[in-house]
Structure formats: C-alpha cells, structure tokens
Scaffold this motif. Structure first.
Motif, PDB file in Angstrom:
ATOM      1  N   LYS A   1       1.423  -7.577  12.045  1.00  0.00           N
ATOM      2  CA  LYS A   1       2.156  -6.810  11.034  1.00  0.00           C
ATOM      3  C   LYS A   1       3.464  -7.528  10.677  1.00  0.00           C
ATOM      4  O   LYS A   1       3.826  -7.640   9.514  1.00  0.00           O
ATOM      5  CB  LYS A   1       2.452  -5.405  11.576  1.00  0.00           C
TER       6      LYS A   1
ATOM      7  N   GLY B   1       2.794 -10.488   8.548  1.00  0.00           N
ATOM      8  CA  GLY B   1       2.519 -10.018   7.185  1.00  0.00           C
ATOM      9  C   GLY B   1       3.808  -9.694   6.444  1.00  0.00           C
ATOM     10  O   GLY B   1       3.963 -10.022   5.263  1.00  0.00           O
TER      11      GLY B   1
ATOM     12  N   ARG C   1       5.474 -11.435   3.037  1.00  0.00           N
ATOM     13  CA  ARG C   1       5.895 -10.688   1.850  1.00  0.00           C
ATOM     14  C   ARG C   1       7.378 -10.922   1.547  1.00  0.00           C
ATOM     15  O   ARG C   1       7.946 -10.239   0.706  1.00  0.00           O
ATOM     16  CB  ARG C   1       5.602  -9.189   2.028  1.00  0.00           C
TER      17      ARG C   1
ATOM     18  N   MET D   1      -2.401 -16.611   6.158  1.00  0.00           N
ATOM     19  CA  MET D   1      -2.855 -15.338   6.725  1.00  0.00           C
ATOM     20  C   MET D   1      -4.276 -15.408   7.294  1.00  0.00           C
ATOM     21  O   MET D   1      -4.728 -14.447   7.924  1.00  0.00           O
ATOM     22  CB  MET D   1      -2.836 -14.241   5.642  1.00  0.00           C
TER      23      MET D   1
ATOM     24  N   ASP E   1      -6.400 -12.712   9.435  1.00  0.00           N
ATOM     25  CA  ASP E   1      -7.545 -12.003   8.857  1.00  0.00           C
ATOM     26  C   ASP E   1      -8.674 -11.921   9.881  1.00  0.00           C
ATOM     27  O   ASP E   1      -9.348 -10.908  10.012  1.00  0.00           O
ATOM     28  CB  ASP E   1      -8.071 -12.729   7.601  1.00  0.00           C
TER      29      ASP E   1
END
Ligand code: ZN
Length: 151
Positions: free
Chosen positions: A93, A96, A100, A131, A135
């Motif tokens: 998380k 991620g 962003r 990523m 994934d």
C-alpha cells in the motif's frame, strides 16, 4: 529542491538491482506461484513465495523486461522475506502511495531500496513497470485474507 546527485544515486541503485537481481530463481517448496505480465512494455514476472503461519519465509522471482520492472521485483523480494502477510500488505500500500506521488511515502524508510523508484511516479507509462511485482503479490495476499476472514 533535490540535488542531481541524489537522482543519479537512485539511478545507480536501480541498475545495480537490474544487473544483479536479488532472490532470482525458483522455490521448490513454494506455497504461492503467480505470473504477471505488462504487455505495454513486455515485462514478465513470476513470483514464488513460501508462506507458513502467516509469514513469508522465502521470496523468489524469475522475470524479464525493463530495468524498472526487474529492479522493483528484486527490491520487493528483498523486503518481503521474514515479513508477515499483514506487513507485506502495508508495504504494498505504501509503495502504491509513493507511485501516486505521495511525498510522505517517498520518505518512508520501511520502503528500503524501493524508494529509488520514486522518480517513476512522474512517468505514468512506467508506473505499471514498477508496480508489476506488487501486482503478483496481490493474489497471495488476497488468498490469505480470504482464509483468515479478513481484517
Ligand atoms: Zn517495463
């Protein structure tokens, strides 16, 4: 403003992981085996984990593709070994968030070498490369929370 030397330091770290990937290979006694691909760039990663008692005991990967995808998988697997699935989920998380463009996440020491990839957040087409390893990790994590009944 960051000095250019920090950028090139990160670049060196990415290339170092790309040329000498950590945890490359297969796990004969794996409990999870996930293959993912990024057709846009031609990247492929096969992630294998040995999970016991909610802990990732070993993490290995086999892959091919661009330096960002392969370096990211190398950095990720280095951080996963010995970590609980809950911790691994938090790490995914956080990564991620950094992709962003979250500045706090980019300073988070828990991300270790993965912080070298923070510059990728400025190049949307390359984010999928960075990523890709995470994934692959998503499936075993989801499988785990399905068994334990979720958080
Ligand atoms: Zn790529």
């Amino acid at each position: 403003m960051e000095s250019p030397s920090i950028g090139s330091l990160y670049q060196d770290l990415i290339l170092e992981h790309y040329r000498r990937p950590r945890n490359q290979g297969e796990l004969p006694d794996r409990t999870a085996d996930v293959h993912v691909a990024n057709p846009v760039c031609g990247d492929e990663i096969r992630l294998q984990l040995k999970i016991a008692g909610g802990i990732i005991e070993q993490a290995r990967f086999v892959g091919s593709g661009c330096s960002i995808s392969q370096a990211s998988a190398s950095m990720m697997t280095s951080l996963l070994e010995g970590r609980s699935l809950t911790d691994a989920e938090a790490l995914a998380k956080r990564f991620g968030d950094m992709m962003r463009g979250d500045a706090d996440a980019a300073r988070d020491r828990r991300l270790g070498d993965l912080r070298a990839l923070q510059g990728v957040s400025k190049f949307p087409v390359r984010i999928k490369c960075a990523m890709l390893g995470f994934d692959a990790l998503r499936k075993p994590l989801e499988h785990n929370s399905a068994i334990s009944g979720g958080p």
